[in-house]
Each structure stands twice: as structure tokens, then as C-alpha cells.
Scaffold this active site. Structure first.
Site, PDB file in Angstrom:
ATOM      1  N   SER A 185      -5.489   1.782  -1.626  1.00  0.00           N
ATOM      2  CA  SER A 185      -4.364   2.647  -1.252  1.00  0.00           C
ATOM      3  C   SER A 185      -4.464   3.235   0.147  1.00  0.00           C
ATOM      4  O   SER A 185      -3.467   3.647   0.710  1.00  0.00           O
ATOM      5  CB  SER A 185      -4.244   3.774  -2.270  1.00  0.00           C
ATOM      6  OG  SER A 185      -5.439   4.514  -2.337  1.00  0.00           O
ATOM      7  N   HIS A 213      -1.230  -0.574  -6.579  1.00  0.00           N
ATOM      8  CA  HIS A 213      -0.507  -0.844  -5.325  1.00  0.00           C
ATOM      9  C   HIS A 213      -0.196  -2.323  -5.130  1.00  0.00           C
ATOM     10  O   HIS A 213       0.401  -2.691  -4.115  1.00  0.00           O
ATOM     11  CB  HIS A 213      -1.320  -0.342  -4.122  1.00  0.00           C
ATOM     12  CG  HIS A 213      -1.420   1.145  -4.075  1.00  0.00           C
ATOM     13  ND1 HIS A 213      -0.519   1.952  -3.411  1.00  0.00           N
ATOM     14  CD2 HIS A 213      -2.297   1.994  -4.662  1.00  0.00           C
ATOM     15  CE1 HIS A 213      -0.845   3.212  -3.564  1.00  0.00           C
ATOM     16  NE2 HIS A 213      -1.932   3.272  -4.326  1.00  0.00           N
ATOM     17  N   LYS A 242       4.990   3.367  -8.408  1.00  0.00           N
ATOM     18  CA  LYS A 242       5.038   2.755  -7.068  1.00  0.00           C
ATOM     19  C   LYS A 242       6.128   1.674  -7.063  1.00  0.00           C
ATOM     20  O   LYS A 242       7.294   2.022  -6.919  1.00  0.00           O
ATOM     21  CB  LYS A 242       3.651   2.269  -6.683  1.00  0.00           C
ATOM     22  CG  LYS A 242       2.650   3.459  -6.775  1.00  0.00           C
ATOM     23  CD  LYS A 242       1.335   3.211  -6.204  1.00  0.00           C
ATOM     24  CE  LYS A 242       0.320   4.263  -6.640  1.00  0.00           C
ATOM     25  NZ  LYS A 242       0.687   5.657  -6.344  1.00  0.00           N
TER      26      LYS A 242
HETATM   27  N1  PMP Z   1      -4.615   4.188  -9.167  1.00  0.00           N
HETATM   28  C1  PMP Z   1      -4.461   4.088  -7.841  1.00  0.00           C
HETATM   29  C2  PMP Z   1      -5.207   3.029  -7.095  1.00  0.00           C
HETATM   30  C3  PMP Z   1      -3.608   4.963  -7.157  1.00  0.00           C
HETATM   31  O1  PMP Z   1      -3.478   4.871  -5.831  1.00  0.00           O
HETATM   32  C4  PMP Z   1      -2.909   5.950  -7.900  1.00  0.00           C
HETATM   33  C5  PMP Z   1      -1.945   6.927  -7.255  1.00  0.00           C
HETATM   34  N2  PMP Z   1      -1.917   7.032  -5.923  1.00  0.00           N
HETATM   35  C6  PMP Z   1      -3.121   6.022  -9.271  1.00  0.00           C
HETATM   36  C7  PMP Z   1      -3.970   5.128  -9.879  1.00  0.00           C
HETATM   37  C8  PMP Z   1      -2.451   7.094 -10.090  1.00  0.00           C
HETATM   38  O2  PMP Z   1      -1.133   6.750 -10.392  1.00  0.00           O
HETATM   39  P1  PMP Z   1      -0.063   7.838 -10.812  1.00  0.00           P
HETATM   40  O3  PMP Z   1       0.575   8.347  -9.572  1.00  0.00           O
HETATM   41  O4  PMP Z   1       0.898   7.100 -11.685  1.00  0.00           O
HETATM   42  O5  PMP Z   1      -0.769   8.918 -11.555  1.00  0.00           O
END
Ligand code: PMP
Length: 397
Positions: A185, A213, A242
Site C-alpha cells: 500500500s 490493493h 478499495k
Molecule cells: N490490508 C491492507 C493491505 C490495507 O492496506 C488495508 C487498508 N488500507 C486493510 C487491509 C484494511 O482494510 P479496511 O480499510 O477494509 O479495514
């Protein structure tokens, strides 16, 4: 240290940001205009930091599915999946996801964070070992910690280092869970998944990939599909927040143990289930990912365009073109000033500072959407060039 004194550092930082009148972590979208624009500080602003990769938050099919669900099923479930919070549509979404990924079963969680927390803390516990990529997301670290397993980090995207660490475990390697992500990310780079799968097979370990992602981005299903190694991945977790433009999380697997993980997972059992409108828009968004590959093609055109423009301007970027484009900054103070300059010029990106970044970097993190127009991509790049010129003028004065 007293109970409250540990917050002094945070307080001091917040006071300093208030003093200079910039708060990058308290940005308010005063009016949302579209998937790529909002009014921020009274100004129409291009959003280049939303993770809205396919631009589906304003998709007419997703919105109408959500509206019908609102009318027919109400605003919320007011309960957990194990009690009164399972509606027929939750099961339908789980069937959709299992079918989409070609897996035996799926579990839907209330967020992606909870999916990682719930799966990792239930699958592993005291006496188990997890070997994870050092750059994994906070939800992965927290899930590992909550279960109480021994956690070993391997060097980011280094399958050789993973092999070294598994070798050191001896017989325990066969009982180890390896965890990586699809697209990371912060820097937008992808895991070398074929190499990682080869290593996990050599040692007989299990592999979990978080496709948060990369689902809908690298291919419909994400990196495992794009790399042709789905059979080597035991668990896939992900999010609806996302590319699917909603909120929620999931895990899919062929392993029959997933059924027991569901009922043993506290992050599933003890929290309210997803609202009907969210379930409905997510099901519609899955259909969009399946049936509209041109969205993904547009996303990549935009991503490559912005990467090339920023590279052409001489910025130091993350390692490869991707819908996550990190513009590296030397110092946190400079990154903050740059971020504020972009906002003044009508472009919002994410400011990411240590310790939330790999290797203590300071980043201006852009995320590109299929919904960005060519003009918006050009405007984002132009704003980067203009802010750099502004800051050079200020520092020379
Ligand atoms: N896994 C990854 C790699 C993320 O980047 C994120 C959120 N940025 C999440 C899990 C968590 O997802 P959520 O926003 O649905 O809680």
C-alpha cells in the site's frame, strides 16, 4: 510513565500542526462531488489519494443496488453474524466471493482490518510461527500479535530471505504461516509471488495473501491470478473498501478448516455485520469487476500516465508503475510543506510519515483511479511541478 503521559508527544505534534495551520490527518471533504473530486477547505479539489481504483463509489449500478437494499431491508442489521445479523444477502455475497475466486468458501467480515485480525488471530496461536513480509499492513501485524504466535519478519519482497528464515525453523517450517500482500500500500510494488509460492512449497508451509490493493487492479482476482499461482495460495484476504468502493472485508480458501475459523473468530462473532446497502453495492461492484475489464485497462493507462509524467519531472518514485504511486521526500518537514502546497493548488494526496512508512521514508502517496480524466492526471502532475517550484522560490528567498 503515568497512564496519560505517553500522549504528550502526540499532543506536542498536534499543537505544532495547529500552530502552522496544517493538519494532514484531519482533512475534511466538505462536499463530495464525484469519485475523483471533493470540496476541501472551500476549494474544488482533485482526489488523488482515495484507493477508489475503479471509481465505483458513484457507479449507477452499485448505487441503485444499495438503494433497493435500503428500501427493502433497512439501514442496518443491528447484530452480529452469529446472532441476528445474517441476512440471506450476506450468504449470497459469500457465495459470490467463493465463486469469483474459484474457492470452496468465503467469510465476510465487517472491514478488511477485521478480516486480517479475525483470520490471523484464529488460525495461529501460541506455539505457532508466522513469517511475514516486513512491510505488511498494521492489520496483519495486529492479527499476528493478537493470536500470540511467534512472528518472524523477512526482508521486503525478498523470497531468498524468506527461504533462509524458514530453513532456520527446521521441522517447524512445515507448520508455519507465510503472509504477504499483493500490491504493497505504501510503495505500490507487488510481491514476487511465484518465487514466494515456490519457497512455501519447498518447506510445506501455508501461505496467506492480502489482496486488498491488488484485487480488481492487477487482474479481477488480484496478484495470485495475475502471476498464475492461485493453486499455491491457501488463504486470500481482502477488502471491499478499495476497488469495490464500499466497506467490509473477506477471506476465501479451499481449506475446510475455514468453516471452523468462522465460528472461532472473535472479530467475526462479536461485531455487527455489514449493512444491507453495503452488501448489495459490493455484490454489484463484484459484477463490475467481472464484466467491465475496460475499467482496469483505464486504471492502468492513468497509472502509467501519472508515473511517466512525475518521472519526467524528475521526482523520485516507488519502484514500479502502479495505481499506488509514492513520491519520495527527503524529510518529513519538506513532505508536509509539499503536501500542503498540493492541497492549496487543489490536489489531495496522502501524506505518509515515519513510523507508518517502510525504512522511515516520507511519502506523498498518490492513488490513481479509472475515473480520473486525462485532464485530471495532467493537473495532478502539473501541481507537483508547480509546488516544487513554489518551495524552491521560498527557500531561495
Ligand atoms: N490490508 C491492507 C493491505 C490495507 O492496506 C488495508 C487498508 N488500507 C486493510 C487491509 C484494511 O482494510 P479496511 O480499510 O477494509 O479495514
Amino acid at each position: 510513565m503515568s497512564l496519560l503521559s505517553k500522549f504528550e508527544t502526540y499532543d506536542a505534534r498536534r499543537r505544532e500542526l495547529n500552530r502552522i495551520g496544517i493538519n494532514p490527518f484531519g482533512v475534511v471533504q466538505e462536499r463530495v462531488l464525484s469519485a475523483t473530486e471533493a470540496v476541501i477547505n472551500g476549494r474544488e479539489t482533485i482526489l488523488a489519494g482515495t484507493n477508489n481504483y475503479l471509481g465505483l463509489t458513484f457507479d449507477p449500478d452499485c448505487i441503485s443496488a444499495a438503494k433497493i437494499a435500503l428500501d427493502e431491508q433497512g439501514t442496518g442489521t443491528t447484530g452480529s453474524r452469529m446472532a441476528n445479523g445474517t441476512f440471506a444477502e450476506h450468504l449470497a455475497l459469500e457465495r459470490d466471493l467463493a465463486e469469483f475466486f474459484g474457492r470452496r468458501a468465503a467469510i465476510v467480515f465487517s472491514t478488511g482490518f477485521l478480516a486480517n485480525l479475525g483470520i490471523l488471530s484464529t488460525l495461529t496461536g501460541r506455539g505457532d510461527v508466522i513469517v511475514l513480509d516486513a512491510d505488511c499492513h498494521a492489520s496483519i501485524y495486529d492479527g499476528c500479535q493478537l493470536g500470540g504466535a511467534e512472528v518472524i519478519r523477512f526482508r521486503h519482497n525478498d523470497a531468498g530471505d524468506l527461504a533462509k528464515r524458514l530453513r532456520r525453523l527446521g521441522e517447524r517450517a512445515a507448520d508455519t504461516l507465510v503472509v504477504v500482500e499483493g500490491i504493497y500500500s505504501m510503495l505500490g510494488d507487488s510481491a514476487p509471488l511465484a518465487d514466494i509460492v515456490a519457497v512455501k512449497r519447498e518447506f510445506g508451509a501455508l501461505l496467506l495473501v492480502d489482496e486488498a490493493h491488488s484485487m480488481g487492479v492487477l487482474s479481477a482476482r488480484g496478484l495470485a491470478e495475475a502471476a498464475g499461482v492461485e493453486a499455491g495460495v491457501d488463504f486470500i484476504t481482502g477488502t471491499f473498501s478499495k476497488s469495490l468502493g464500499a466497506t467490509g472485508g473477506f477471506c476465501v480458501s479451499d481449506l475446510p478448516e475455514l468453516d471452523s475459523i468462522r465460528v472461532a473468530s472473535r472479530a467475526y462473532v462479536f461485531t455487527a455485520s455489514l449493512c444491507p446497502s453495503v452488501v448489495a453495492s459490493t455484490r454489484a461492484a463484484l459484477e463490475c469487476v467481472r464484466k467491465r475489464p475496460h475499467l482496469r485497462a483505464q486504471l492502468w493507462r492513468n497509472a502509467r500516465d501519472l508515473y511517466a509524467r512525475l518521472q519526467g519531472l524528475g521526482f523520485t518514485l516507488g519502484p514500479e508503475p502502479s495505481p499506488v504511486i509514492a513520491v519520495l521526500q527527503a524529510q518529513p518537514e519538506g513532505a508536509l510543506a509539499f503536501w500542503a502546497g498540493l492541497l492549496e493548488r487543489g490536489v489531495y494526496v496522502n501524506l505518509v510519515l515515519p513510523p507508518a512508512t517502510p525504512a522511515g521514508m516520507s511519502l506523498l502517496r498518490c492513488s490513481v483511479s479509472a475515473a480520473h480524466s486525462e485532464n485530471q492526471i495532467a493537473a495532478i502532475a502539473a501541481a507537483f511541478g508547480a509546488v516544487r517550484a513554489d518551495l524552491e522560490t521560498t527557500s531561495a528567498a
